[in-house]
Structure formats: structure tokens, C-alpha cells
Design a protein around this motif. Structure first.
Motif, mmCIF file in Angstrom:
data_model
loop_
_atom_site.group_PDB
_atom_site.id
_atom_site.type_symbol
_atom_site.label_atom_id
_atom_site.label_comp_id
_atom_site.label_asym_id
_atom_site.label_seq_id
_atom_site.Cartn_x
_atom_site.Cartn_y
_atom_site.Cartn_z
ATOM 1 N N ALA A 62 18.385 -20.412 13.211
ATOM 2 C CA ALA A 62 18.196 -20.615 14.658
ATOM 3 C C ALA A 62 16.993 -19.850 15.194
ATOM 4 C CB ALA A 62 19.457 -20.243 15.420
ATOM 5 N N VAL A 63 15.877 -19.951 14.507
ATOM 6 C CA VAL A 63 14.679 -19.217 14.923
ATOM 7 C C VAL A 63 14.132 -19.763 16.238
ATOM 8 C CG1 VAL A 63 12.278 -18.733 14.314
ATOM 9 C CG2 VAL A 63 14.055 -18.538 12.593
ATOM 10 N N ARG A 64 14.040 -21.074 16.359
ATOM 11 C CA ARG A 64 13.419 -21.651 17.559
ATOM 12 C C ARG A 64 14.182 -21.353 18.844
ATOM 13 N NH1 ARG A 64 11.613 -26.750 14.424
ATOM 14 N NH2 ARG A 64 9.504 -26.129 13.870
ATOM 15 N N PRO A 65 15.512 -21.555 18.888
ATOM 16 C CA PRO A 65 16.180 -21.225 20.163
ATOM 17 C C PRO A 65 16.062 -19.754 20.530
ATOM 18 C CG PRO A 65 17.718 -22.330 18.666
ATOM 19 C CD PRO A 65 16.432 -22.162 17.943
ATOM 20 N N ARG A 66 16.167 -18.884 19.530
ATOM 21 C CA ARG A 66 16.045 -17.453 19.838
ATOM 22 C C ARG A 66 14.643 -17.120 20.299
ATOM 23 N NH1 ARG A 66 16.620 -14.109 15.556
ATOM 24 N NH2 ARG A 66 16.412 -15.750 14.047
ATOM 25 N N ARG A 67 13.634 -17.686 19.640
ATOM 26 C CA ARG A 67 12.240 -17.392 20.022
ATOM 27 C C ARG A 67 11.950 -17.899 21.429
ATOM 28 N NH1 ARG A 67 8.499 -19.334 15.730
ATOM 29 N NH2 ARG A 67 9.259 -17.492 14.684
ATOM 30 N N TRP A 68 12.332 -19.151 21.739
ATOM 31 C CA TRP A 68 12.111 -19.687 23.073
ATOM 32 C C TRP A 68 12.884 -18.895 24.116
ATOM 33 C CZ3 TRP A 68 8.614 -22.889 25.008
ATOM 34 C CH2 TRP A 68 7.875 -23.667 24.114
ATOM 35 N N ARG A 77 18.027 -14.075 9.378
ATOM 36 C CA ARG A 77 16.896 -14.062 10.311
ATOM 37 C C ARG A 77 16.267 -15.445 10.441
ATOM 38 N NH1 ARG A 77 15.390 -8.991 8.034
ATOM 39 N NH2 ARG A 77 13.955 -10.069 6.671
ATOM 40 N N MET A 78 16.412 -16.264 9.413
ATOM 41 C CA MET A 78 15.801 -17.587 9.423
ATOM 42 C C MET A 78 16.673 -18.641 10.099
ATOM 43 S SD MET A 78 12.894 -17.210 8.088
ATOM 44 C CE MET A 78 12.758 -15.529 8.662
ATOM 45 N N ARG A 134 28.173 -19.386 13.187
ATOM 46 C CA ARG A 134 28.686 -20.534 12.423
ATOM 47 C C ARG A 134 28.116 -20.549 11.010
ATOM 48 N NH1 ARG A 134 28.274 -25.688 16.437
ATOM 49 N NH2 ARG A 134 29.854 -25.013 17.916
ATOM 50 N N TYR A 135 26.833 -20.268 10.907
ATOM 51 C CA TYR A 135 26.195 -20.268 9.597
ATOM 52 C C TYR A 135 26.805 -19.185 8.708
ATOM 53 C CZ TYR A 135 22.581 -20.274 6.038
ATOM 54 O OH TYR A 135 21.917 -20.341 4.848
ATOM 55 N N LEU A 136 27.014 -18.008 9.275
ATOM 56 C CA LEU A 136 27.586 -16.915 8.496
ATOM 57 C C LEU A 136 29.020 -17.237 8.068
ATOM 58 C CD1 LEU A 136 27.224 -14.090 7.346
ATOM 59 C CD2 LEU A 136 28.047 -13.178 9.502
ATOM 60 N N LYS A 137 29.794 -17.841 8.973
ATOM 61 C CA LYS A 137 31.165 -18.248 8.605
ATOM 62 C C LYS A 137 31.143 -19.245 7.448
ATOM 63 C CE LYS A 137 34.171 -17.745 12.576
ATOM 64 N NZ LYS A 137 34.925 -18.482 13.603
ATOM 65 N N GLY A 138 30.223 -20.188 7.514
ATOM 66 C CA GLY A 138 30.088 -21.170 6.444
ATOM 67 C C GLY A 138 29.687 -20.533 5.129
ATOM 68 N N GLN A 139 28.792 -19.561 5.203
ATOM 69 C CA GLN A 139 28.357 -18.864 3.982
ATOM 70 C C GLN A 139 29.505 -18.072 3.375
ATOM 71 O OE1 GLN A 139 25.614 -20.604 3.268
ATOM 72 N NE2 GLN A 139 24.782 -18.720 2.455
ATOM 73 N N LEU A 140 30.272 -17.405 4.214
ATOM 74 C CA LEU A 140 31.385 -16.590 3.715
ATOM 75 C C LEU A 140 32.503 -17.478 3.158
ATOM 76 C CD1 LEU A 140 31.550 -13.795 6.404
ATOM 77 C CD2 LEU A 140 30.577 -13.666 4.120
ATOM 78 N N ALA A 141 32.708 -18.647 3.785
ATOM 79 C CA ALA A 141 33.734 -19.560 3.284
ATOM 80 C C ALA A 141 33.312 -20.185 1.959
ATOM 81 C CB ALA A 141 34.004 -20.651 4.316
ATOM 82 N N ARG A 142 32.020 -20.370 1.785
ATOM 83 C CA ARG A 142 31.490 -20.963 0.555
ATOM 84 C C ARG A 142 31.637 -20.002 -0.620
ATOM 85 N NH1 ARG A 142 25.265 -22.269 -0.103
ATOM 86 N NH2 ARG A 142 25.328 -20.031 -0.324
#
Length: 94
Positions: A27-33, A24-25, A85-93
Motif C-alpha cells: 500500500a505504498v501509493r495510498p500512504r504516500r498520497w 513497507r512495500m 490484511r496483508y500481514l494476516k494473509g502472510q501469517l495464515a499462509r
């Protein structure tokens, strides 16, 4: 009676909750805008039929609403791409 103790930090439920919060944290700004612009665009699109307003400073509310909705689309897509992208990076880590 239900156990009111917080879940163990290594439990699956706690990890899922932490991942949801973390996602949830991202890309908060692009989603909010994007959501604000989409809401504004929708309100401008219904303005003429709801209130009989056919001109805002010489501009058509329908045109302004369409522009706001069109501006919101790339922001919402960017938010989704950044989260993926963030989730892919987390899963790869892991």
C-alpha cells in the motif's frame, strides 16, 4: 572483531528484515498520497499566520487545508487496513 558476513538466509534476523521490507512495500501509493495531502494541509493551515496570506484564488487557505487533511485521512486509514490484511494473509499462509 565484529563478523561482517551477511546473516544466514534462514536466520530469524534475516526473516524479520525481509518481512519489514515486504511490509513497507504494501500500500505504498495510498500512504504516500495521504502523507503528501496531510503535509499540504498542514502547510495551508499555517499559511495565514506565517505569511499573512488570507486568500488563494478566492479560497481561504484554512478551508483548503482542512479539506486536504480530511482527504488524507481515508488514504492513511486504507493504507493501514491494507497492510493489516496483508500481514494476516502472510501469517495464515505460514
Amino acid at each position: 572483531m565484529r563478523n561482517s558476513a551477511p546473516p544466514h538466509p534462514d536466520s530469524e534476523k534475516a526473516r524479520r528484515k525481509a518481512l519489514r521490507h515486504e511490509m513497507r512495500m504494501v500500500a505504498v501509493r495510498p500512504r504516500r498520497w495521504g502523507l503528501w495531502l496531510l503535509t499540504l494541509g498542514a502547510l495551508l493551515l499555517i499559511l495565514p499566520s506565517a505569511f499573512g496570506v488570507h486568500s488563494l484564488m478566492g479560497w481561504s487557505p484554512m478551508l483548503l487545508g482542512l479539506v486536504a487533511c480530511a482527504a488524507a485521512l481515508p488514504l492513511l486509514v486504507a493504507g493501514a487496513v491494507l497492510r493489516r490484511r496483508y500481514l494476516k494473509g502472510q501469517l495464515a499462509r505460514d
